[in-house]
Design a protein around this motif. Structure first.
Motif, short mmCIF file in Angstrom:
data_model
loop_
_atom_site.label_atom_id
_atom_site.label_comp_id
_atom_site.label_asym_id
_atom_site.label_seq_id
_atom_site.Cartn_x
_atom_site.Cartn_y
_atom_site.Cartn_z
N UNK A 201 -13.60 -19.35 39.49
CA UNK A 201 -12.26 -18.76 39.60
C UNK A 201 -12.31 -17.66 40.65
N UNK A 202 -11.58 -17.89 41.74
CA UNK A 202 -11.62 -16.92 42.85
C UNK A 202 -10.36 -16.05 42.83
N UNK A 203 -10.56 -14.74 42.94
CA UNK A 203 -9.47 -13.78 43.05
C UNK A 203 -9.64 -13.01 44.35
N UNK A 204 -8.62 -12.97 45.21
CA UNK A 204 -8.74 -12.22 46.47
C UNK A 204 -9.03 -10.74 46.24
N UNK B 215 -5.73 -16.98 45.16
CA UNK B 215 -6.24 -17.21 43.81
C UNK B 215 -6.26 -18.70 43.52
N UNK B 216 -7.45 -19.20 43.16
CA UNK B 216 -7.58 -20.63 42.89
C UNK B 216 -8.86 -20.89 42.12
N UNK B 217 -8.88 -21.99 41.38
CA UNK B 217 -10.07 -22.40 40.65
C UNK B 217 -10.70 -23.61 41.32
N UNK B 218 -12.00 -23.53 41.54
CA UNK B 218 -12.74 -24.61 42.21
C UNK B 218 -13.78 -25.20 41.25
N UNK B 219 -14.14 -26.44 41.51
CA UNK B 219 -15.13 -27.13 40.69
C UNK B 219 -16.39 -27.38 41.51
N UNK B 220 -17.50 -26.95 40.97
CA UNK B 220 -18.80 -27.13 41.62
C UNK B 220 -19.70 -27.93 40.69
N UNK B 221 -20.32 -28.97 41.20
CA UNK B 221 -21.20 -29.81 40.40
C UNK B 221 -22.64 -29.32 40.50
N UNK B 222 -23.41 -29.58 39.44
CA UNK B 222 -24.83 -29.22 39.48
C UNK B 222 -25.56 -30.02 40.56
N UNK B 223 -25.00 -31.17 40.92
CA UNK B 223 -25.59 -31.97 42.01
C UNK B 223 -25.55 -31.20 43.33
N UNK C 240 -11.49 -24.98 29.45
CA UNK C 240 -12.41 -25.23 30.56
C UNK C 240 -12.68 -26.72 30.73
N UNK C 241 -12.87 -27.41 29.60
CA UNK C 241 -13.12 -28.86 29.66
C UNK C 241 -11.92 -29.59 30.25
N UNK C 242 -10.71 -29.15 29.89
CA UNK C 242 -9.49 -29.77 30.42
C UNK C 242 -9.35 -29.52 31.92
N UNK C 243 -9.64 -28.28 32.36
CA UNK C 243 -9.56 -27.96 33.79
C UNK C 243 -10.59 -28.76 34.58
N UNK C 244 -11.81 -28.88 34.05
CA UNK C 244 -12.87 -29.66 34.72
C UNK C 244 -12.45 -31.11 34.84
N UNK C 245 -11.89 -31.67 33.78
CA UNK C 245 -11.44 -33.07 33.79
C UNK C 245 -10.33 -33.25 34.83
N UNK C 246 -9.40 -32.29 34.88
CA UNK C 246 -8.29 -32.38 35.85
C UNK C 246 -8.81 -32.30 37.28
N UNK C 247 -9.72 -31.38 37.55
CA UNK C 247 -10.26 -31.23 38.91
C UNK C 247 -11.12 -32.44 39.29
#
Length: 204
Positions: free
Chosen positions: A84-87, A50-58, A190-197
């Motif tokens: 957000x990935x869940x096994x 379980x983990x959250x990943x950041x993908x850019x529109x680029x 969501x904005x905070x998580x994006x900024x952190x990643x």
């Protein structure tokens, strides 16, 4: 050819490690169907946890340009997508859910009732009722029920009307204040998580 994409702010994937374009964005191709473009792989989940990943529109634009080198890609949605990935699907323990609901309800009830009592104490509401009763009926009563009972009923009804939600009954189709606050909280989270990643990506 023009391609329009509308990425979502956040998506959740369960047990699917190959992320397709259609999983994270709506796609429109001028002059043809978007089926082939929607099936393009834009990201692969690197590990089974379980983990959250950041993908850019680029990243989406790069994948589309490799497939359609002469196309103009137009973004009409988010610039960053949280994945957000869940096994596997998380099971719901109903006992634990209802325990949390009961606890939160108790805390809110005690907190709200304490707040209302403190407000009434600060404003000396019993004295106001006493003075109002004396003005209308020229009789002094310490706690006039003629005023306090309708006030109590009106207070409860006012709360129900304000929050626009009681059980499954709603007075209007507008979102309730709680739903608005939850949406605001989710957007800020969501904005905070994006900024952190993004910061972690910059430090890497």
């Amino acid at each position: 050819m023009d391609i329009y994409i509308k990425p979502a702010e956040k998506v959740q994937l369960v047990g699917k490690r190959e992320v397709l374009l259609r999983d994270v964005a709506e796609v429109f191709l001028s002059g043809q169907t978007a089926g082939e473009a929607e099936r393009l792989v834009v990201f692969r989940i690197p590990e089974e946890r379980k983990k959250t990943y950041l993908l850019s529109v680029v990243d989406l634009i790069q994948v589309l340009h490799r497939k359609y080198p002469n196309a103009a890609v137009n973004n009409v949605g988010e610039t960053d997508i949280l994945i957000e990935y869940l096994p596997q699907a998380e099971g719901r323990n109903l006992l634990w859910v209802w325990t949390k609901v009961a606890f939160v309800s108790l805390v809110l009830f005690v907190g709200a009732s304490t707040t209302i009592m403190c407000f009434h104490s600060d404003t000396q509401l019993p004295l106001i009722f006493e003075n109002m009763y004396y003005l209308f009926f020229e009789e002094s009563k310490e706690v006039p029920k003629l005023l306090s009972i309708p006030y109590s009923i009106g207070l409860g009804l006012g709360i129900i009307v304000f929050f626009n939600h009681f059980s499954k009954i709603t007075l209007t189709q507008d979102p309730t204040p709680i739903e608005i606050e939850m949406t605001t909280y989710e957007k800020e989270t969501n904005a905070s998580v994006i900024d952190h990643l993004n910061r972690r990506k910059g430090d890497a």
